[in-house]
Structures are given as C-alpha cells and as structure tokens.
Design a protein around this motif. Structure first.
Motif, PDB file in Angstrom:
ATOM      1  N   PHE A   2      -6.933   7.596  -8.144  1.00 49.93           N
ATOM      2  CA  PHE A   2      -5.919   7.418  -7.113  1.00 49.93           C
ATOM      3  C   PHE A   2      -5.940   5.966  -6.656  1.00 49.93           C
ATOM      4  O   PHE A   2      -7.006   5.332  -6.611  1.00 49.93           O
ATOM      5  N   ASP A   3      -4.763   5.444  -6.302  1.00 49.16           N
ATOM      6  CA  ASP A   3      -4.738   4.053  -5.843  1.00 49.16           C
ATOM      7  C   ASP A   3      -5.202   3.985  -4.389  1.00 49.16           C
ATOM      8  O   ASP A   3      -5.487   5.002  -3.752  1.00 49.16           O
ATOM      9  N   SER A   4      -5.286   2.752  -3.881  1.00 47.46           N
ATOM     10  CA  SER A   4      -5.797   2.544  -2.523  1.00 47.46           C
ATOM     11  C   SER A   4      -4.669   2.395  -1.514  1.00 47.46           C
ATOM     12  O   SER A   4      -4.864   1.818  -0.457  1.00 47.46           O
ATOM     13  N   GLY A   5      -3.484   2.930  -1.852  1.00 50.08           N
ATOM     14  CA  GLY A   5      -2.362   2.810  -0.928  1.00 50.08           C
ATOM     15  C   GLY A   5      -2.592   3.570   0.374  1.00 50.08           C
ATOM     16  O   GLY A   5      -2.166   3.142   1.437  1.00 50.08           O
ATOM     17  N   ASP A   6      -3.265   4.728   0.284  1.00 49.79           N
ATOM     18  CA  ASP A   6      -3.606   5.518   1.471  1.00 49.79           C
ATOM     19  C   ASP A   6      -5.106   5.422   1.730  1.00 49.79           C
ATOM     20  O   ASP A   6      -5.870   5.006   0.864  1.00 49.79           O
ATOM     21  N   ASP A   7      -5.507   5.849   2.928  1.00 50.03           N
ATOM     22  CA  ASP A   7      -6.935   5.844   3.194  1.00 50.03           C
ATOM     23  C   ASP A   7      -7.580   7.083   2.572  1.00 50.03           C
ATOM     24  O   ASP A   7      -6.915   7.932   1.984  1.00 50.03           O
ATOM     25  N   GLU A   8      -8.901   7.175   2.714  1.00 47.34           N
ATOM     26  CA  GLU A   8      -9.650   8.227   2.031  1.00 47.34           C
ATOM     27  C   GLU A   8      -9.231   9.618   2.485  1.00 47.34           C
ATOM     28  O   GLU A   8      -9.080  10.535   1.669  1.00 47.34           O
ATOM     29  N   SER A   9      -9.006   9.803   3.789  1.00 45.51           N
ATOM     30  CA  SER A   9      -8.639  11.126   4.288  1.00 45.51           C
ATOM     31  C   SER A   9      -7.254  11.547   3.808  1.00 45.51           C
ATOM     32  O   SER A   9      -7.034  12.712   3.456  1.00 45.51           O
ATOM     33  N   GLN A  10      -6.306  10.607   3.754  1.00 50.50           N
ATOM     34  CA  GLN A  10      -4.962  10.935   3.295  1.00 50.50           C
ATOM     35  C   GLN A  10      -4.964  11.288   1.811  1.00 50.50           C
ATOM     36  O   GLN A  10      -4.311  12.248   1.385  1.00 50.50           O
ATOM     37  N   THR A  11      -5.702  10.507   1.024  1.00 49.75           N
ATOM     38  CA  THR A  11      -5.793  10.803  -0.402  1.00 49.75           C
ATOM     39  C   THR A  11      -6.500  12.132  -0.630  1.00 49.75           C
ATOM     40  O   THR A  11      -6.100  12.925  -1.493  1.00 49.75           O
ATOM     41  N   GLY A  12      -7.552  12.402   0.144  1.00 49.70           N
ATOM     42  CA  GLY A  12      -8.237  13.683   0.041  1.00 49.70           C
ATOM     43  C   GLY A  12      -7.330  14.846   0.387  1.00 49.70           C
ATOM     44  O   GLY A  12      -7.389  15.909  -0.251  1.00 49.70           O
ATOM     45  N   ALA A  13      -6.461  14.659   1.387  1.00 49.81           N
ATOM     46  CA  ALA A  13      -5.507  15.711   1.754  1.00 49.81           C
ATOM     47  C   ALA A  13      -4.515  15.960   0.622  1.00 49.81           C
ATOM     48  O   ALA A  13      -4.152  17.113   0.336  1.00 49.81           O
ATOM     49  N   ARG A  14      -4.068  14.902  -0.034  1.00 47.20           N
ATOM     50  CA  ARG A  14      -3.164  15.052  -1.173  1.00 47.20           C
ATOM     51  C   ARG A  14      -3.836  15.819  -2.302  1.00 47.20           C
ATOM     52  O   ARG A  14      -3.232  16.709  -2.924  1.00 47.20           O
ATOM     53  N   LEU A  15      -5.090  15.473  -2.579  1.00 46.66           N
ATOM     54  CA  LEU A  15      -5.834  16.165  -3.630  1.00 46.66           C
ATOM     55  C   LEU A  15      -6.022  17.638  -3.269  1.00 46.66           C
ATOM     56  O   LEU A  15      -5.840  18.529  -4.111  1.00 46.66           O
ATOM     57  N   GLN A  16      -6.364  17.908  -2.028  1.00 46.16           N
ATOM     58  CA  GLN A  16      -6.566  19.287  -1.582  1.00 46.16           C
ATOM     59  C   GLN A  16      -5.272  20.094  -1.698  1.00 46.16           C
ATOM     60  O   GLN A  16      -5.278  21.243  -2.161  1.00 46.16           O
ATOM     61  N   GLN A  17      -4.156  19.483  -1.330  1.00 44.66           N
ATOM     62  CA  GLN A  17      -2.860  20.158  -1.417  1.00 44.66           C
ATOM     63  C   GLN A  17      -2.508  20.466  -2.873  1.00 44.66           C
ATOM     64  O   GLN A  17      -2.001  21.552  -3.189  1.00 44.66           O
ATOM     65  N   ALA A  18      -2.777  19.502  -3.776  1.00 47.01           N
ATOM     66  CA  ALA A  18      -2.479  19.717  -5.197  1.00 47.01           C
ATOM     67  C   ALA A  18      -3.312  20.871  -5.759  1.00 47.01           C
ATOM     68  O   ALA A  18      -2.794  21.726  -6.498  1.00 47.01           O
TER      69      ALA A  18
END
Length: 205
Positions: free
Chosen positions: A86-102
């Motif tokens: 994943f790129d660094s466009g979002d912070d760790e919590s936002q990227t983690g939320a995206r991964l969790q949703q997927a």
C-alpha cells in the motif's frame, strides 16, 4: 627593421638615450615574457580542467542517453511497488481500515460469517523491510471449508500482495436431540470456526 640595423641604430645613440632605449627594451621584454607565461599557464590549466572534465562529460552523456531506459525502469519499479504494498497516501490506521474492509468483503462474498475483525497493533517492526510497515488484520469467521477456499483465493489474488500470517480452524460441533428423548444424538456439521491473520506491507511515510 632588421636586428643588425636596430643594433647599429642603438650603438650610435648618445649614451643617455641608449640607456633609456635599453631600459625600455628590457621592461618591454619582461612584460611580453610575463604575458606569454600567463597565457601558457592559463592554457595549461584550461587543458587540465578539460582533461578532468572529460570523464564527467562522458558520464553525463551516458546518463542522457540512458534517460529513456531509466524512465522505463522507474515506471516498472512503481508498478511493482504498487503490487507489493500500500502507498503512504493515508496514515496507518486509514490503510488498516481499508484492508480490514476488503477482507470482510471477501469473507461475505465467499459466504463466511464474520464474527469480528480488528487491526492488530504491531509494536515490533524489526521484521519489516526497510522503508515499509507491516499491517496485520485478524478476522474471526465461521463457514464451510469451500467458502474458506474461496476467501483465501481472493486474499492471494489481491493487489497489493497479502500474506496469511496465521490460520487456525476448528470444526463446529452441533449437539442435537433425536425425537426419542432417551437417545441424544450428536452430529458434526461441516462448519469451521476460523481465526485468521492477514498481513500486508505499507510504504512508511
């Protein structure tokens, strides 16, 4: 005027005039010698600088010639990076939320019942490659083995790359009572209780 005529002219000058002419000639000769020396030194220095600059100029020309290949390599590296992390466009919590949703979406599509999920805190990032962070999502699910196979297929096909870090499965035992009260019947369904941890890489900011 030839050198012999000039010498003859100087020797027939009065003594005072001859001294002046010889002095001026000496000064003029020194000036000319100084100028020639400076010109020679400047030319030598310029030639030396040109000689030292030639390798740098050659390297610059090489860089210029390889610019299209470098652009292509950077483009390919960017594609590979997007496939791996994943790129660094979002912070760790936002990227983690995206991964969790997927992952929850994969589970629901496969027919698994999601009983809970969370982004796990990874305090020790020593195992992560330099320049990356590890994100790990834990899911607790229930469903058929075929649904788990479909879920894992979606996980491994995901872009960026995902990795199953841990997978625990337990068969669900469903105790049922037969029509005759004196004969309890125990049946084992095909459902599984599943606890899975899925990890991904994220480019650190």
């Amino acid at each position: 005027m030839s050198w012999v005529a000039l010498r003859h002219w100087v020797t027939h000058l009065p003594r005072e005039a001859r001294v002046v002419v010889l002095g001026l000639g000496t000064v003029l000769g020194l000036v000319v010698l100084f100028m020639i020396s400076n010109i020679w030194a400047s030319a030598t220095q310029s030639w030396s600088e040109i000689s030292r600059s030639e390798p740098r100029i050659a390297r610059l020309k090489g860089y210029q010639a390889s610019r299209p290949a470098m652009r292509q390599a950077m483009s390919e590296a960017s594609v590979i990076l997007k496939q791996m992390s994943f790129d660094s466009g979002d912070d760790e919590s936002q990227t983690g939320a995206r991964l969790q949703q997927a992952l929850r979406g994969f589970a629901e599509t496969a027919g698994l019942t999601v009983r809970g999920s969370q982004l796990m805190s990874v305090a020790d990032q020593s195992e992560s490659p330099e320049g990356f962070l590890i994100l790990t999502v834990e899911l607790r699910m229930r469903g058929l083995p075929s649904a788990l196979d479909e879920f894992l297929g979606d996980v491994y096909a995901h872009n960026p790359l995902l990795k199953v870090a841990e997978l625990n499965m337990v068969k669900v035992r469903d105790r049922r009572t037969s029509r005759r009260r004196d004969q309890p019947q125990t049946t084992v369904t095909q459902d599984l209780d599943i606890n899975i941890q899925v990890s991904a890489l994220m480019v650190s900011a």
